[in-house]
Design an enzyme around this catalytic site. Structure first.
Site, PDB file in Angstrom:
ATOM      1  N   TYR A 165      -1.128 -36.675  66.796  1.00 45.37           N
ATOM      2  CA  TYR A 165      -2.136 -37.683  66.506  1.00 45.37           C
ATOM      3  C   TYR A 165      -1.797 -39.015  67.169  1.00 45.37           C
ATOM      4  O   TYR A 165      -0.625 -39.397  67.224  1.00 45.37           O
ATOM      5  CB  TYR A 165      -2.247 -37.892  64.981  1.00 45.37           C
ATOM      6  CG  TYR A 165      -3.254 -38.947  64.644  1.00 45.37           C
ATOM      7  CD1 TYR A 165      -4.612 -38.636  64.659  1.00 45.37           C
ATOM      8  CD2 TYR A 165      -2.882 -40.263  64.404  1.00 45.37           C
ATOM      9  CE1 TYR A 165      -5.560 -39.617  64.414  1.00 45.37           C
ATOM     10  CE2 TYR A 165      -3.820 -41.238  64.155  1.00 45.37           C
ATOM     11  CZ  TYR A 165      -5.153 -40.908  64.165  1.00 45.37           C
ATOM     12  OH  TYR A 165      -6.093 -41.877  63.928  1.00 45.37           O
ATOM     13  N   TRP A 188      -3.547 -42.843  69.382  1.00 44.05           N
ATOM     14  CA  TRP A 188      -4.561 -43.489  70.213  1.00 44.05           C
ATOM     15  C   TRP A 188      -4.335 -43.319  71.703  1.00 44.05           C
ATOM     16  O   TRP A 188      -5.277 -43.331  72.474  1.00 44.05           O
ATOM     17  CB  TRP A 188      -4.650 -44.975  69.862  1.00 44.05           C
ATOM     18  CG  TRP A 188      -5.675 -45.227  68.817  1.00 44.05           C
ATOM     19  CD1 TRP A 188      -5.680 -44.707  67.554  1.00 44.05           C
ATOM     20  CD2 TRP A 188      -6.863 -46.017  68.948  1.00 44.05           C
ATOM     21  NE1 TRP A 188      -6.793 -45.135  66.885  1.00 44.05           N
ATOM     22  CE2 TRP A 188      -7.538 -45.953  67.716  1.00 44.05           C
ATOM     23  CE3 TRP A 188      -7.406 -46.781  69.968  1.00 44.05           C
ATOM     24  CZ2 TRP A 188      -8.749 -46.627  67.492  1.00 44.05           C
ATOM     25  CZ3 TRP A 188      -8.599 -47.447  69.737  1.00 44.05           C
ATOM     26  CH2 TRP A 188      -9.263 -47.361  68.507  1.00 44.05           C
TER      27      TRP A 188
HETATM   28  N1  LIG Z   1       0.838 -48.580  56.667  1.00 41.99           N
HETATM   29  C1  LIG Z   1      -0.166 -48.246  57.470  1.00 41.99           C
HETATM   30  N2  LIG Z   1       0.004 -47.276  58.396  1.00 41.99           N
HETATM   31  C2  LIG Z   1      -1.031 -46.946  59.203  1.00 41.99           C
HETATM   32  C3  LIG Z   1      -2.283 -47.584  59.088  1.00 41.99           C
HETATM   33  C4  LIG Z   1      -2.434 -48.597  58.102  1.00 41.99           C
HETATM   34  O1  LIG Z   1      -3.523 -49.183  57.927  1.00 41.99           O
HETATM   35  N3  LIG Z   1      -1.347 -48.913  57.324  1.00 41.99           N
HETATM   36  N4  LIG Z   1      -3.312 -47.210  59.921  1.00 41.99           N
HETATM   37  C5  LIG Z   1      -3.296 -45.867  60.465  1.00 41.99           C
HETATM   38  C6  LIG Z   1      -4.306 -45.699  61.513  1.00 41.99           C
HETATM   39  S1  LIG Z   1      -5.927 -46.008  61.070  1.00 41.99           S
HETATM   40  C7  LIG Z   1      -4.020 -45.225  62.735  1.00 41.99           C
HETATM   41  S2  LIG Z   1      -5.317 -44.863  63.816  1.00 41.99           S
HETATM   42  C8  LIG Z   1      -2.625 -44.938  63.150  1.00 41.99           C
HETATM   43  C9  LIG Z   1      -2.349 -45.298  64.606  1.00 41.99           C
HETATM   44  O2  LIG Z   1      -1.213 -44.666  65.055  1.00 41.99           O
HETATM   45  P1  LIG Z   1      -1.000 -44.343  66.620  1.00 41.99           P
HETATM   46  O3  LIG Z   1      -2.292 -44.024  67.248  1.00 41.99           O
HETATM   47  O4  LIG Z   1       0.087 -43.326  66.703  1.00 41.99           O
HETATM   48  O5  LIG Z   1      -0.492 -45.752  67.151  1.00 41.99           O
HETATM   49  P2  LIG Z   1      -0.385 -46.301  68.622  1.00 41.99           P
HETATM   50  O6  LIG Z   1       0.589 -47.408  68.576  1.00 41.99           O
HETATM   51  O7  LIG Z   1      -1.721 -46.637  69.166  1.00 41.99           O
HETATM   52  O8  LIG Z   1       0.258 -45.087  69.414  1.00 41.99           O
HETATM   53  C10 LIG Z   1      -0.169 -44.687  70.661  1.00 41.99           C
HETATM   54  C11 LIG Z   1       1.035 -44.282  71.485  1.00 41.99           C
HETATM   55  O9  LIG Z   1       0.549 -43.781  72.734  1.00 41.99           O
HETATM   56  C12 LIG Z   1       1.351 -44.307  73.769  1.00 41.99           C
HETATM   57  N5  LIG Z   1       0.588 -44.306  75.022  1.00 41.99           N
HETATM   58  C13 LIG Z   1      -0.306 -45.226  75.469  1.00 41.99           C
HETATM   59  N6  LIG Z   1      -0.767 -44.880  76.668  1.00 41.99           N
HETATM   60  C14 LIG Z   1      -0.184 -43.711  76.998  1.00 41.99           C
HETATM   61  C15 LIG Z   1      -0.288 -42.838  78.133  1.00 41.99           C
HETATM   62  O10 LIG Z   1      -1.019 -43.091  79.073  1.00 41.99           O
HETATM   63  N7  LIG Z   1       0.443 -41.683  78.088  1.00 41.99           N
HETATM   64  C16 LIG Z   1       1.265 -41.363  77.046  1.00 41.99           C
HETATM   65  N8  LIG Z   1       1.936 -40.212  77.085  1.00 41.99           N
HETATM   66  N9  LIG Z   1       1.390 -42.183  75.979  1.00 41.99           N
HETATM   67  C17 LIG Z   1       0.669 -43.334  75.959  1.00 41.99           C
HETATM   68  C18 LIG Z   1       1.723 -45.693  73.297  1.00 41.99           C
HETATM   69  O11 LIG Z   1       2.848 -46.184  73.993  1.00 41.99           O
HETATM   70  C19 LIG Z   1       1.962 -45.452  71.803  1.00 41.99           C
HETATM   71  O12 LIG Z   1       3.296 -45.106  71.566  1.00 41.99           O
HETATM   72  O13 LIG Z   1      -1.712 -45.655  62.299  1.00 41.99           O
HETATM   73  C20 LIG Z   1      -1.927 -45.381  60.919  1.00 41.99           C
HETATM   74  N10 LIG Z   1      -0.846 -45.957  60.137  1.00 41.99           N
HETATM   75  N1  LIG Z   2      -6.694 -55.854  66.323  1.00 42.82           N
HETATM   76  C1  LIG Z   2      -6.769 -54.558  66.002  1.00 42.82           C
HETATM   77  N2  LIG Z   2      -7.970 -53.998  65.735  1.00 42.82           N
HETATM   78  C2  LIG Z   2      -8.051 -52.696  65.362  1.00 42.82           C
HETATM   79  C3  LIG Z   2      -6.905 -51.878  65.275  1.00 42.82           C
HETATM   80  C4  LIG Z   2      -5.646 -52.477  65.573  1.00 42.82           C
HETATM   81  O1  LIG Z   2      -4.593 -51.822  65.508  1.00 42.82           O
HETATM   82  N3  LIG Z   2      -5.627 -53.799  65.920  1.00 42.82           N
HETATM   83  N4  LIG Z   2      -7.018 -50.554  64.909  1.00 42.82           N
HETATM   84  C5  LIG Z   2      -8.318 -49.902  64.937  1.00 42.82           C
HETATM   85  C6  LIG Z   2      -8.319 -48.720  64.061  1.00 42.82           C
HETATM   86  S1  LIG Z   2      -7.524 -47.308  64.595  1.00 42.82           S
HETATM   87  C7  LIG Z   2      -8.919 -48.677  62.858  1.00 42.82           C
HETATM   88  S2  LIG Z   2      -8.853 -47.253  61.922  1.00 42.82           S
HETATM   89  C8  LIG Z   2      -9.628 -49.854  62.331  1.00 42.82           C
HETATM   90  C9  LIG Z   2      -9.203 -50.134  60.893  1.00 42.82           C
HETATM   91  O2  LIG Z   2     -10.197 -50.774  60.206  1.00 42.82           O
HETATM   92  P1  LIG Z   2      -9.886 -51.317  58.741  1.00 42.82           P
HETATM   93  O3  LIG Z   2      -9.099 -50.347  57.977  1.00 42.82           O
HETATM   94  O4  LIG Z   2     -11.164 -51.776  58.151  1.00 42.82           O
HETATM   95  O5  LIG Z   2      -9.009 -52.598  59.129  1.00 42.82           O
HETATM   96  P2  LIG Z   2      -7.797 -53.382  58.463  1.00 42.82           P
HETATM   97  O6  LIG Z   2      -7.553 -54.532  59.371  1.00 42.82           O
HETATM   98  O7  LIG Z   2      -6.665 -52.496  58.172  1.00 42.82           O
HETATM   99  O8  LIG Z   2      -8.344 -53.921  57.071  1.00 42.82           O
HETATM  100  C10 LIG Z   2      -9.581 -54.621  56.936  1.00 42.82           C
HETATM  101  C11 LIG Z   2      -9.507 -55.628  55.816  1.00 42.82           C
HETATM  102  O9  LIG Z   2      -9.241 -54.978  54.561  1.00 42.82           O
HETATM  103  C12 LIG Z   2      -8.514 -55.884  53.752  1.00 42.82           C
HETATM  104  N5  LIG Z   2      -7.945 -55.181  52.593  1.00 42.82           N
HETATM  105  C13 LIG Z   2      -6.736 -54.595  52.478  1.00 42.82           C
HETATM  106  N6  LIG Z   2      -6.610 -54.003  51.264  1.00 42.82           N
HETATM  107  C14 LIG Z   2      -7.762 -54.251  50.579  1.00 42.82           C
HETATM  108  C15 LIG Z   2      -8.254 -53.898  49.284  1.00 42.82           C
HETATM  109  O10 LIG Z   2      -7.606 -53.213  48.486  1.00 42.82           O
HETATM  110  N7  LIG Z   2      -9.509 -54.326  48.960  1.00 42.82           N
HETATM  111  C16 LIG Z   2     -10.266 -55.091  49.789  1.00 42.82           C
HETATM  112  N8  LIG Z   2     -11.487 -55.463  49.371  1.00 42.82           N
HETATM  113  N9  LIG Z   2      -9.819 -55.434  51.019  1.00 42.82           N
HETATM  114  C17 LIG Z   2      -8.605 -55.008  51.416  1.00 42.82           C
HETATM  115  C18 LIG Z   2      -7.512 -56.456  54.739  1.00 42.82           C
HETATM  116  O11 LIG Z   2      -6.955 -57.676  54.239  1.00 42.82           O
HETATM  117  C19 LIG Z   2      -8.370 -56.641  55.984  1.00 42.82           C
HETATM  118  O12 LIG Z   2      -8.922 -57.950  56.059  1.00 42.82           O
HETATM  119  O13 LIG Z   2      -9.342 -51.032  63.084  1.00 42.82           O
HETATM  120  C20 LIG Z   2      -9.416 -50.845  64.501  1.00 42.82           C
HETATM  121  N10 LIG Z   2      -9.274 -52.161  65.100  1.00 42.82           N
HETATM  122 MO   LIG Z   3      -7.333 -45.756  62.931  1.00 43.83          MO
END
Ligand SMILES: Nc1nc2c(c(=O)[nH]1)N[C@H]1C(S)=C(S)[C@@H](COP(=O)(O)OP(=O)(O)OC[C@H]3O[C@@H](n4cnc5c(=O)[nH]c(N)nc54)[C@H](O)[C@@H]3O)O[C@H]1N2
Ligand SMILES: Nc1nc2c(c(=O)[nH]1)N[C@H]1C(S)=C(S)[C@@H](COP(=O)(O)OP(=O)(O)OC[C@H]3O[C@@H](n4cnc5c(=O)[nH]c(N)nc54)[C@H](O)[C@@H]3O)O[C@H]1N2
Ligand SMILES: [Mo]
Length: 796
Positions: A128, A130
């Site tokens: 899994y 990005w």
């Molecule tokens: N506590 C907590 N944990 C969370 C979340 C949270 O809200 N709270 N959010 C979750 C969510 S929504 C998500 S989507 C995940 C995200 O988790 P990931 O998608 O695993 O996070 P990224 O850092 O985007 O990892 C992408 C990796 O791909 C590598 N990469 C980029 N380009 C290339 C390429 O061209 N080739 C190869 N081989 N590798 C490449 C980057 O260096 C990086 O290591 O994290 C989750 N974890």
């Molecule tokens: N800059 C940036 N943008 C991103 C990403 C990134 O890594 N960086 N990741 C992308 C990805 S993979 C995803 S899945 C989306 C994630 O999208 P979301 O999950 O919606 O984004 P977050 O920034 O984790 O949280 C949104 C808001 O929820 C609030 N929040 C936290 N806990 C609670 C709660 O219990 N109740 C309420 N009401 N609010 C709460 C946080 O303070 C924050 O302002 O974002 C995408 N956009």
């Molecule tokens: Mo995500």
């Protein structure tokens, strides 16, 4: 903004293109890359990007960062003693440099060995993450394609983003809902009287995209500000968007949003403000829900006062908010954190139910939206052709039959550690019973599980059970540091690809041309997989004899064909690739206004929703049949096992690990962008001034954040933009163990996932519950250990 080039790279350059400026693209935006003597020396944002992100700097700096992986590497104990040897040395940085030939032979050999000795169910390639943008170079797709050609492997379903929504919404509205175009920004501007952003931060989250971001969100917010649009933000953090609009901030207690929604729903019900006509004609099961609201079975009416005691907002505010939703046109907008919590399916369901009671779903500027914060889903769509990926995962070749008792072929992605720890045991998922397979080999390409998964210490223990861990990345993430075999990949500027601007906006297509030679010994993911395919005897099927550039051409020419049929102007491939570098598409006026669910509203019989009843399901019989205590058949408040409202809670602060302001997850950690936010050289930890004062903490201090699951250091930022009782430690900080491989060790940099629990939302979604987390913070006394995760491991 020209930047200096590290000396180490200056010597290795040889020209891939002539000196000049070239358009290229990234998750952070399109940009002009300046190339001099084969080196990428600086960048500036594409002039058509309406609001470039400060993160864009990282698209340059990551190419030459000291955290680049330079050579194929193998963990010493694994190389010397074989698969599975001394797993406790994973994460200690003891690697041996090997040649590409050797590394590829080892990887192919491992795949063959595990396939032969165990079977395809012994290999996990859920992988899994990005990864990069680009229609050709998606390493996840390539990895699964390769495995499917050789008999398959265990893969994963859904995501960490919105698996709760993806589980529940198909039952409620017949689709995931939080995808694709939504009611447009202009329609909101024209019609909406009150917009409620509930756990939603469009200004922060739209900076990045899974394609090239179009950055239209800022213009939307400016227009709302100019129009004096009334907005409310329900969030433990006062976000930049909230400040920009001068909006009301309701600092809700985290993890109580379901209670808040129920308190509002109860107010509408008892004050007779709910839209009975809408509920009658467009929804199913409101009566059962109303009985629950009145407390007919459990003896607890879900009044505003009841909700107030849980969410710590005044009962009058809750009642007032409910009434205001019905006074004019109102739009309820949610983000995704409340569904990344235990019982996370309940919030989206309660949220849609509340919107149904207000009765404006399908009216211009009314109803609800669950995706204004990603891909700018409220922008109009240009008249553009599709841009199909050319490499498909394909079907699994049945080389060896896959007996049921060997386990499932696909797990919910957030259950990876459960799978490794509990092979052969059964689990429930969305009404089905499945068996966890026994995994010997994990292969990750384009994801960073040692950032994204919860409960790092449990994870380190689980990883010790596998024999071989292969990681393909371009930088030394914590994941790469925990690998047995590390394969260095290129970044987008070192290869050819193609991508569009705006998943919804579809404004343009950009040529992502190779501008420099691969840095050090890195190779394109495509070339790595072609080499592995050769060794596994499936190269002709894998590559179909096509180079990466030929695939780019194929994608473009397919788009051109569609465009020609629709009379959309588009140059031929060579002009695009060698001259213009970009094709822009026009947006018709008719695309500017859009109302989601308008068809359904117009005729709920002809345009019935694809749910069991054709209506919005407030009560769901299919879920009732599953009989899951953790996912009842209508939106329900279930008290979390770990939250601030617990009388006997062990730790006093909620950990808000929301998405980073200055990164895409863990990407860009190793770049100069870090200087924009790091505090005392660590990941920032935002803390309310009252909580800080009680602990003798001031801004700039190094603090230790800890609970029963783990501990990390961070740099304090004292602020009243975060409510008391909550700290913010944004996800994606690289895990930097003081003692690699040792469970419980201190993370020196600030990875919040050393603190979070690895528990599912429910049996329905089996999604992550990262936002169910309490911890304590203290001032770190003494000299803090140096951060080492951004140094290059010894590699030559
Ligand atoms: N506590 C907590 N944990 C969370 C979340 C949270 O809200 N709270 N959010 C979750 C969510 S929504 C998500 S989507 C995940 C995200 O988790 P990931 O998608 O695993 O996070 P990224 O850092 O985007 O990892 C992408 C990796 O791909 C590598 N990469 C980029 N380009 C290339 C390429 O061209 N080739 C190869 N081989 N590798 C490449 C980057 O260096 C990086 O290591 O994290 C989750 N974890
Ligand atoms: N800059 C940036 N943008 C991103 C990403 C990134 O890594 N960086 N990741 C992308 C990805 S993979 C995803 S899945 C989306 C994630 O999208 P979301 O999950 O919606 O984004 P977050 O920034 O984790 O949280 C949104 C808001 O929820 C609030 N929040 C936290 N806990 C609670 C709660 O219990 N109740 C309420 N009401 N609010 C709460 C946080 O303070 C924050 O302002 O974002 C995408 N956009
Ligand atoms: Mo995500």
């Amino acid at each position: 903004m020209p930047f200096g080039l590290p000396k180490a790279f200056a010597a290795s350059a040889s020209a891939a293109v002539a000196d000049g400026e070239y358009l290229q693209a990234s998750h952070w935006g399109a940009f002009w890359a300046r190339i001099e003597k084969g080196r990428f020396v600086s960048l500036r944002p594409w002039e058509k990007d309406p609001h470039p992100s400060p993160q864009l700097l990282g698209a340059w700096d990551q190419v030459y960062s000291p955290t680049r992986i330079r050579y194929p590497m193998v963990r010493r104990a694994w190389l010397e003693k074989g698969p599975g040897a001394a797993p406790e040395t994973r994460g200690t940085g003891d690697f041996v440099r090997v040649s590409w030939e050797k590394a590829l032979d080892l990887v192919a050999g491992e795949i063959k060995r595990v396939q032969t000795d165990f079977g395809p169910w012994g290999i996990y390639t859920g992988s899994y993450g990005w990864g990069p943008i680009g229609r050709v170079g998606n390493p996840q797709t390539m990895l699964k394609r390769l495995m499917n050609l050789t008999g398959g492997s265990v893969v994963s379903s859904s995501n960490y983003s919105k698996a709760g929504i993806e589980a529940i919404m198909p039952y409620v509205v017949g689709s995931i809902d939080a995808e694709g175009p939504q009611t447009s920004h202009q329609t909101i501007l024209d019609n909406t009287d009150l917009i409620v952003f509930w756990a939603c931060d469009p200004l922060k989250n739209n900076q990045i995209s899974a394609a090239i971001p179009d950055h239209g969100e800022y213009g939307w917010f400016e227009a709302m500000k100019k129009a004096g649009k009334k907005a409310i933000f329900i969030d433990p953090v006062r976000t930049e968007g909230c400040k920009m609009l001068g909006a009301e901030w309701l600092p809700v207690r985290p993890h109580s949003d379901v209670a808040l929604a129920l308190g509002m729903a109860h107010t509408l019900l008892v004050e007779n403000l709910h839209d009975k006509g809408f509920l009658e004609n467009y929804t199913f099961g409101f009566d059962q829900f109303a009985q629950y609201l009145r407390g007919e079975k459990d003896g607890t009416p879900k009044t505003a006062d009841w909700a107030a005691s849980l969410c710590e907002l005044p009962a009058d505010t809750i009642r007032d908010l409910a009434r205001r939703l019905t006074k004019g046109r109102s739009m309820l907008v949610s983000g995704w954190t409340p569904q990344r919590q235990q019982y996370g399916e309940q919030f989206p369901w309660a949220f849609v139910t509340l919107a149904a009671m207000v009765g404006q779903i399908g009216l211009p500027g009314g109803g609800f939206c669950q995706r204004y914060h990603l891909d700018n889903a409220g922008v109009p769509s240009a008249n553009a052709p599709g841009l199909a990926g050319s490499l498909q995962i394909g079907k699994r070749k049945e080389i060896k039959p896959w007996p049921k008792e060997k386990g499932t072929t696909s797990i919910p992605c957030a259950r990876v550690v459960d799978m490794l720890l509990n092979p052969g045991t059964t689990y429930q998922h969305n009404g089905g019973t499945h068996v966890y397979p026994e995994i010997k080999l994990c292969y990750w390409a384009g994801g960073n599980p040692f950032h994204h998964h919860q409960d790092r210490n449990r994870m380190v223990q689980a990883w010790a059970k596998i024999q071989t861990f292969i990681v393909q990345d371009f930088q030394w993430t914590a994941t790469a540091r925990h690998a047995d075999i590390v394969l260095p990949a290129t970044t987008s500027v070192e290869r050819n690809d193609i991508e569009r601007v705006g998943v919804v906006a579809r404004k343009a297509v950009v040529a992502m041309k190779q501008l420099i030679d691969p840095v050090f010994e890195s190779r394109n993911d495509y070339d790595i997989f072609v080499e592995l395919a050769k060794r596994l005897g499936v190269e002709p099927e894998f590559s179909e004899g096509k180079s990466e550039l030929e695939r780019v051409r194929e994608i473009y020419e397919d788009a051109l064909k569609q465009a020609t049929a629709k009379k959309i102007p588009m140059p031929d491939f060579d002009t695009f690739w060698n001259k213009t570098g970009v094709v822009e598409f026009s947006t018709p006026d008719t695309a500017v206004r859009r109302t989601k669910y308008a068809d359904f509203r117009e005729d709920p019989v002809i345009n019935a929703l694809p749910t069991a009843t054709g209506r919005i399901e407030i009560y769901c019989k299919a879920i009732e049949k599953m009989g899951y205590a953790d996912c009842p058949p209508h939106p329900t408040w279930l008290e979390p096992s770990e939250w601030l409202g617990q009388a006997d809670r062990k730790y006093p602060l909620h950990v808000n690990s929301s998405h980073p302001q200055f990164r895409l997850h863990s990407q860009l950690n190793g770049t100069k962008v870090r200087e924009l936010y790091a505090v005392a050289g660590r990941e920032p930890c935002r803390i309310n001034s009252a909580d800080a004062a009680a602990r003798g903490i001031k801004s700039g201090d190094v603090v230790r954040v800890f609970n029963g699951r783990g501990q990390c250091l961070a740099g304090a930022v004292v602020s009243d933009d975060i409510r008391p009782g909550v700290i913010e430690l944004q996800e994606g900080a690289w895990y930097d163990p003081a003692e690699g491989g040792k469970p419980g060790t201190l993370c020196k940099y600030g990875d919040p996932n050393v603190l979070t629990p690895d528990i599912p939302t429910s049996k329905l979604g089996q999604a992550t519950s990262a936002h169910t987390c309490l911890a304590e913070v203290e001032l770190y006394k003494g000299t803090p250990p140096a951060v080492t995760v951004f140094d290059t491991p010894k590699d030559a």
